[in-house]
Scaffold this motif. Sequence first.
Motif, mmCIF file in Angstrom:
data_model
loop_
_atom_site.group_PDB
_atom_site.id
_atom_site.type_symbol
_atom_site.label_atom_id
_atom_site.label_comp_id
_atom_site.label_asym_id
_atom_site.label_seq_id
_atom_site.Cartn_x
_atom_site.Cartn_y
_atom_site.Cartn_z
ATOM 1 N N UNK A 1 70.744 -28.172 22.201
ATOM 2 C CA UNK A 1 70.759 -27.457 23.474
ATOM 3 C C UNK A 1 71.810 -28.019 24.430
ATOM 4 N N UNK A 2 72.007 -29.327 24.423
ATOM 5 C CA UNK A 2 73.052 -29.905 25.275
ATOM 6 C C UNK A 2 74.426 -29.364 24.870
ATOM 7 N N UNK A 3 74.687 -29.336 23.573
ATOM 8 C CA UNK A 3 75.980 -28.836 23.104
ATOM 9 C C UNK A 3 76.120 -27.337 23.340
ATOM 10 N N UNK A 4 75.022 -26.592 23.226
ATOM 11 C CA UNK A 4 75.090 -25.153 23.484
ATOM 12 C C UNK A 4 75.463 -24.891 24.943
ATOM 13 N N UNK B 1 78.795 -22.648 25.763
ATOM 14 C CA UNK B 1 78.692 -21.276 26.269
ATOM 15 C C UNK B 1 79.841 -20.858 27.180
ATOM 16 N N UNK B 2 80.259 -21.665 28.142
ATOM 17 C CA UNK B 2 81.351 -21.195 29.005
ATOM 18 C C UNK B 2 82.757 -21.334 28.400
ATOM 19 N N UNK C 1 82.973 -10.559 25.761
ATOM 20 C CA UNK C 1 82.401 -10.870 24.442
ATOM 21 C C UNK C 1 82.077 -12.361 24.427
ATOM 22 N N UNK C 2 80.810 -12.735 24.681
ATOM 23 C CA UNK C 2 80.481 -14.160 24.779
ATOM 24 C C UNK C 2 80.498 -14.907 23.449
ATOM 25 N N UNK D 1 79.298 -19.300 18.488
ATOM 26 C CA UNK D 1 79.104 -20.567 19.185
ATOM 27 C C UNK D 1 77.853 -21.273 18.689
ATOM 28 N N UNK D 2 76.795 -20.519 18.399
ATOM 29 C CA UNK D 2 75.560 -21.134 17.902
ATOM 30 C C UNK D 2 75.777 -21.777 16.536
#
Length: 93
Positions: free
Chosen positions: A16-19, A23-24, A47-48, A53-54
């Motif tokens: 979660x820290x890396x996510x 994300x930005x 388009x995120x 990214x996950x």
Amino acid sequence: AWSLPIFLVLFAVIWFMLLLIALPLRMKSQEEDGEVVPGTPASAPVDPMIGKKMIWVTVITFILWVPLVAFIVSGIVSIHDIDFFNRMGPPKG
């Protein structure tokens, strides 16, 4: 005294820290793209790439998690080594 849930929680915390860091990254807003969808803010991403990214976050987390778990299980550093104020007393054993 180590168990699987402890290491799964460690994995989740790192993930979660890396996510939240990922994300930005490389985000292009609708305003930068020139097409703002009505009813959405101009800063909303076009388009995120959340899926991509996950996957990368999972790979990097695993690369960081494995040596960290090995270090913890090895016992090189114990909780008594970082007890700078002697609150735990002398180690037993």
